[in-house]
Write a protein that holds these residues in place. Structure first.
Motif, short mmCIF file in Angstrom:
data_model
loop_
_atom_site.label_atom_id
_atom_site.label_comp_id
_atom_site.label_asym_id
_atom_site.label_seq_id
_atom_site.Cartn_x
_atom_site.Cartn_y
_atom_site.Cartn_z
N GLY A 62 -0.50 -0.96 -4.86
CA GLY A 62 -0.09 -2.30 -4.46
C GLY A 62 -1.22 -3.01 -3.75
N LEU A 63 -1.06 -4.32 -3.53
CA LEU A 63 -2.14 -5.12 -2.93
C LEU A 63 -1.97 -5.33 -1.43
CD1 LEU A 63 -2.92 -7.84 -5.63
CD2 LEU A 63 -4.23 -5.81 -5.01
N ARG A 64 -1.18 -4.49 -0.79
CA ARG A 64 -1.06 -4.59 0.67
C ARG A 64 -1.24 -3.21 1.27
NH1 ARG A 64 -1.94 -8.97 -0.30
NH2 ARG A 64 -0.86 -10.89 0.28
N ALA A 65 -2.48 -2.68 1.14
CA ALA A 65 -2.76 -1.35 1.68
C ALA A 65 -2.59 -1.32 3.20
CB ALA A 65 -4.19 -0.93 1.31
N GLY A 66 -2.73 -2.50 3.85
CA GLY A 66 -2.58 -2.58 5.29
C GLY A 66 -1.14 -2.58 5.76
N ALA A 67 -0.20 -2.72 4.83
CA ALA A 67 1.21 -2.68 5.21
C ALA A 67 1.62 -1.24 5.47
CB ALA A 67 2.07 -3.28 4.11
N GLN A 68 2.77 -1.07 6.12
CA GLN A 68 3.26 0.28 6.41
C GLN A 68 3.60 1.01 5.11
OE1 GLN A 68 6.23 0.18 9.44
NE2 GLN A 68 6.66 2.37 9.36
N ASN A 69 4.20 0.27 4.18
CA ASN A 69 4.53 0.76 2.85
C ASN A 69 5.54 1.91 2.88
OD1 ASN A 69 3.10 -1.12 1.25
ND2 ASN A 69 1.19 -0.06 1.71
N PHE A 70 5.94 2.35 1.69
CA PHE A 70 7.06 3.28 1.54
C PHE A 70 6.59 4.63 1.03
CE2 PHE A 70 9.07 -0.73 1.81
CZ PHE A 70 10.42 -0.57 2.05
N ALA B 209 -14.68 -8.06 -0.60
CA ALA B 209 -15.50 -7.00 -1.18
C ALA B 209 -16.99 -7.26 -0.94
CB ALA B 209 -15.22 -6.88 -2.68
N PHE B 210 -17.41 -8.51 -1.04
CA PHE B 210 -18.82 -8.87 -0.87
C PHE B 210 -19.27 -8.67 0.58
CE2 PHE B 210 -22.12 -12.05 0.08
CZ PHE B 210 -23.09 -11.67 -0.83
N LEU B 211 -18.43 -9.08 1.53
CA LEU B 211 -18.84 -9.05 2.94
C LEU B 211 -18.61 -7.70 3.61
CD1 LEU B 211 -17.54 -12.53 4.18
CD2 LEU B 211 -19.88 -11.88 3.62
N THR B 212 -17.58 -6.97 3.16
CA THR B 212 -17.20 -5.74 3.88
C THR B 212 -17.11 -4.51 3.00
OG1 THR B 212 -14.81 -5.98 3.57
CG2 THR B 212 -15.81 -7.18 5.42
N GLY B 213 -17.15 -4.69 1.67
CA GLY B 213 -16.97 -3.55 0.78
C GLY B 213 -15.52 -3.17 0.57
N ARG B 214 -14.59 -3.96 1.13
CA ARG B 214 -13.17 -3.69 0.97
C ARG B 214 -12.60 -4.67 -0.06
NH1 ARG B 214 -10.46 -3.21 6.81
NH2 ARG B 214 -8.63 -3.36 5.45
N ASP B 215 -12.08 -4.13 -1.15
CA ASP B 215 -11.72 -4.92 -2.32
C ASP B 215 -10.30 -5.48 -2.20
OD1 ASP B 215 -11.33 -5.99 -4.82
OD2 ASP B 215 -12.00 -4.21 -5.93
N ALA B 216 -10.17 -6.80 -2.21
CA ALA B 216 -8.86 -7.44 -2.16
C ALA B 216 -8.03 -7.08 -3.38
CB ALA B 216 -9.03 -8.95 -2.07
N ASN B 217 -8.66 -6.88 -4.52
CA ASN B 217 -7.94 -6.57 -5.74
C ASN B 217 -7.53 -5.10 -5.84
OD1 ASN B 217 -8.11 -9.25 -6.80
ND2 ASN B 217 -10.26 -8.85 -7.22
N GLN B 218 -7.89 -4.34 -4.80
CA GLN B 218 -7.41 -2.97 -4.67
C GLN B 218 -6.51 -2.83 -3.43
OE1 GLN B 218 -8.53 0.26 -6.46
NE2 GLN B 218 -8.57 -1.35 -8.01
#
Length: 356
Positions: free
Chosen positions: A42-50, A189-198
């Protein structure tokens, strides 16, 4: 057939849930459907998730209350993701969610092969900006397309008029807006290496920026609107609770609230306001108009950025951006939740109590 020639049905109210308690809150406060994410894809890795167990419990709870559950799997997959995705879809097949939210064609084909009995909704990440795109996905077996946020109501009406009647349109009506086309952003992704599309976006669109001349490295010049700086990518939040009639008349099937990283309080407040607005409108348009101020006041009671109507009424002006702050508006203080209400020991003070 034009949208106004179709007998309108009440749209689905779709609420976000980043955890099991928030899912239960969304259900209790009137959502017709809830969208959630698992531990991956999913696109919300920062969420608590299930976790898998939480997802099973959440689906069972929602279904017991007549509410649907959609599971996000809308990353743009790399080769390394595909084997694990097949195992994940096999696990979801046993849990029986009502739909999967997917953007990547490879993930779509994997899901169709592994769990063809589960509906597929095409995520806004797939850039669903025209009716031919919706027809394309419909021909492949998709049930619904989530429209791109940069569409106007007129464009949505045209899509509705030019796609099969059994192809549903889901549209974001409330929540955060992204600086890029339908969330397809490379800035993180460009500024931090963390991909929004992942699913790992760091939200650099909310950061404060300065200017540096290339021959003067390390020498920064502030870009300021006022003494608090200027946030040149910082969009207002979307709010359409005051425009339910226009959304319904456009032929939208599902009204989607953004916010899988939001609190239970936020989800409860916004879901309740939209639930009442939709129900009032379908009861009597005059009732909706009479209560419009209440809906708009209610959604301002939770933490939010300044509100706007996004692209629905045309391309936004400069007023759509918030230049002087990246902070939220928070005019109300949350004190607690009422879990139980008890009558007075004196039956005379409790009209509904039949005996002492």
């Amino acid at each position: 057939m034009k949208p106004n020639e179709i007998k309108r049905k009440k749209p689905e109210l779709l609420a976000p849930a980043g955890s099991l308690p928030v899912l239960k809150t969304a259900v209790i406060y009137g959502a017709d459907a809830v969208y959630i994410g698992g531990d991956a894809f999913g696109l919300r890795a920062g969420a608590q998730n299930f976790s898998p167990d939480e997802m099973r419990e959440g689906i069972a709870f929602a279904h017991a209350h007549g509410v649907k559950v959609y599971v996000t799997a809308n990353i743009l997959a790399h080769n390394r993701d595909l084997v694990a995705a097949e195992a994940y879809f096999q696990e979801l097949k046993e849990m029986k969610p009502d739909a999967l939210i997917i953007s990547d064609p490879g993930m779509f084909m994997t899901a169709r092969r592994v769990c063809p009995e589960i509906d597929i909704h095409i995520s806004t990440q797939a850039n669903n900006t025209n009716y031919e795109t919706c027809r394309f996905w419909h021909d492949l077996g998709a049930k619904r397309a989530v429209s791109a946020r940069e569409l106007s109501l007129k464009e949505l009406e045209e899509i509705r008029a030019n796609i099969p009647q059994d192809m549903e349109i889901e549209t974001f009506v409330h929540g955060a807006m992204c600086i890029s086309y339908s969330g397809r952003c490379l800035l993180s992704a460009f500024l931090t290496g963390r991909d929004a599309n992942q699913g790992a976006c760091t939200h650099p669109c909310r950061w404060k920026y300065a200017l540096m001349e290339e021959k003067r490295p390390g020498e920064y010049f502030p870009v300021e609107e006022n003494d608090r700086g200027t946030y040149i990518f910082n969009s207002r939040d979307l709010c359409m609770v005051g425009h339910i009639p226009e959304l319904c008349e456009a032929g939208i099937d599902s009204f989607k609230i953004e916010g899988r990283m939001k609190t239970a309080l936020y989800v409860a407040t916004v879901t309740r306001a939209y639930r009442r607005a939709i129900d009032d409108y379908f009861t009597d348009k005059a009732l909706y108009e009479a209560n419009r101020d209440w809906y708009e006041a209610e959604v301002r009671k939770c933490t939010h950025r300044q509100y706007a109507t996004g692209f629905f009424f045309g391309k936004p002006s400069a007023e759509m951006q918030i230049y002087d702050s990246s902070t939220y508006v928070n005019d109300y203080v949350y004190l607690g939740s009422i879990e139980e209400a008890k009558c007075s020991p004196d039956p005379g003070n409790c009209p509904e109590k039949k005996t002492g």
